[in-house]
Enzyme design. Sequence first.
Site, PDB file in Angstrom:
ATOM      1  CB  CYS A 236      -0.917  -0.004   1.218  1.00 50.85           C
ATOM      2  SG  CYS A 236      -1.949  -1.493   1.359  1.00 50.85           S
ATOM      3  CB  ALA A 237       3.401   2.072  -2.531  1.00 44.75           C
ATOM      4  CD  GLU A 260      -2.750   3.903  -3.529  1.00 46.97           C
ATOM      5  OE1 GLU A 260      -4.005   4.012  -3.495  1.00 46.97           O
ATOM      6  OE2 GLU A 260      -2.056   3.602  -2.535  1.00 46.97           O
ATOM      7  CB  CYS A 357      -0.343   5.651  11.747  1.00 42.88           C
ATOM      8  SG  CYS A 357      -1.508   5.875  10.391  1.00 42.88           S
TER       9      CYS A 357
END
Length: 433
Positions: A236-237, A260, A357
Amino acid sequence: MSGFKHSIKVPSKYKKAAAILKIALENKRSLKSLIFEQKKHVKLRDMQALLTHYTDNQRAIDAAIEKCQILEENPRLSRELCITLVTELIYHRKDLKGDSKPVQTVRAYRKRIMEALGGENLAKKKDTKPRYVRINTHIVSIADAHTVLAENWCKKDCPPFENYDDFLKAVETLEENEYMADMHVDDLLIFHSKQKYFWATHEYTESKKFMLQDKATCLATIILNPPIGSIILDMCAAPGMKTIHLSNFVKNQGTIYAIEKDAERYRLLRSMTKKAKCRNIKPIEADVLTVTPEQCPDVEYILLDPPCSGSGMQNRMCLNPEVNDAQRLQKLGGLQIKLLNHAMNFPQVKRIVYSTCSIHREENEDVVKKCLHLNPTFKLLSAKKALRNKWCNLGDRDYDFGKKCLYSRPEKDLTIGMFIAIFEKRPNAEELT
């Protein structure tokens, strides 16, 4: 309020910021994602800085607008544009560009807005988080970077740190004119928090000699630790910060497949990696769950940083606290399990780093637990050992593997909140299938 020139247009920056706010508020979208989806002529960092000021002060700004009755007295002024202009005038640039009617309207309310906010609301909480700046070694060497920086700063020379706490104390005592090297990431530099505006606007970052990248996001590459010449998959660049770091880490050698599926984010990924002089990246526009090992042959190392709640960054770019409700976390966890399982099905993969995150166990430890159960050919390695045992915050102790996972905590580590787990294929994997 006479004398408005109706023919004068609202500056495009304000219109675009208001449009992003509208989408984020109505659809519970991430501000950061929406910003990165903008066309290339938009100044992304200035836009992000403006909207971050709003998220940091959302309650105060909303309450002041309501108290001033600016929207009731000016019904043709949209709420989102009003928010944008008030944020710019009071918290960001402290001024407004142009003389369009909305700009003049908000200017005329400045005194009333300030009174509504009150002095204590303008006394912003001290920002102790430093400015992290990573050197793009494809364009400038580490030694040359220090030479360039010597024109503006003094390098704080520190002996090798024996423990992590000593390093954190050194970061917290940085002077405004100093910077220092990070203890974990060789190409990462640390500046005083008051240097954030300088780095957000300087040509150094526009040229991609230096990358503005939080330390926590750099740890994923360091912990993955792919050798030079490796075949790597970044699942998931976009927007490409971790991809570029991977490219730097392996010295532009080997191959990095960067996936992506969103067209705008894919365009941004291609643009950023090209500007950063990455020659070993092969971008692919696709849903990574449909990408087969045949399309990305011989992949040995995988970085998976999947869509997540962003709760580790919630204080900066989240407008909707309810986005982390149980139903949404369950849905995100389901997607994350699918993605990690898919990574584990690449036949030649040796090591996988899974990072989010997020600070929620539903997206972190629960995902790790499920995928270890479904894939007995993989084991979990200690992320702390990968950092030479110089780290403090680990995973949830309620899980038997918790101490092998790693968290970065803003209040302790001076970074965004992040979770990292590292998987390795067992030597006898074929016997276990």
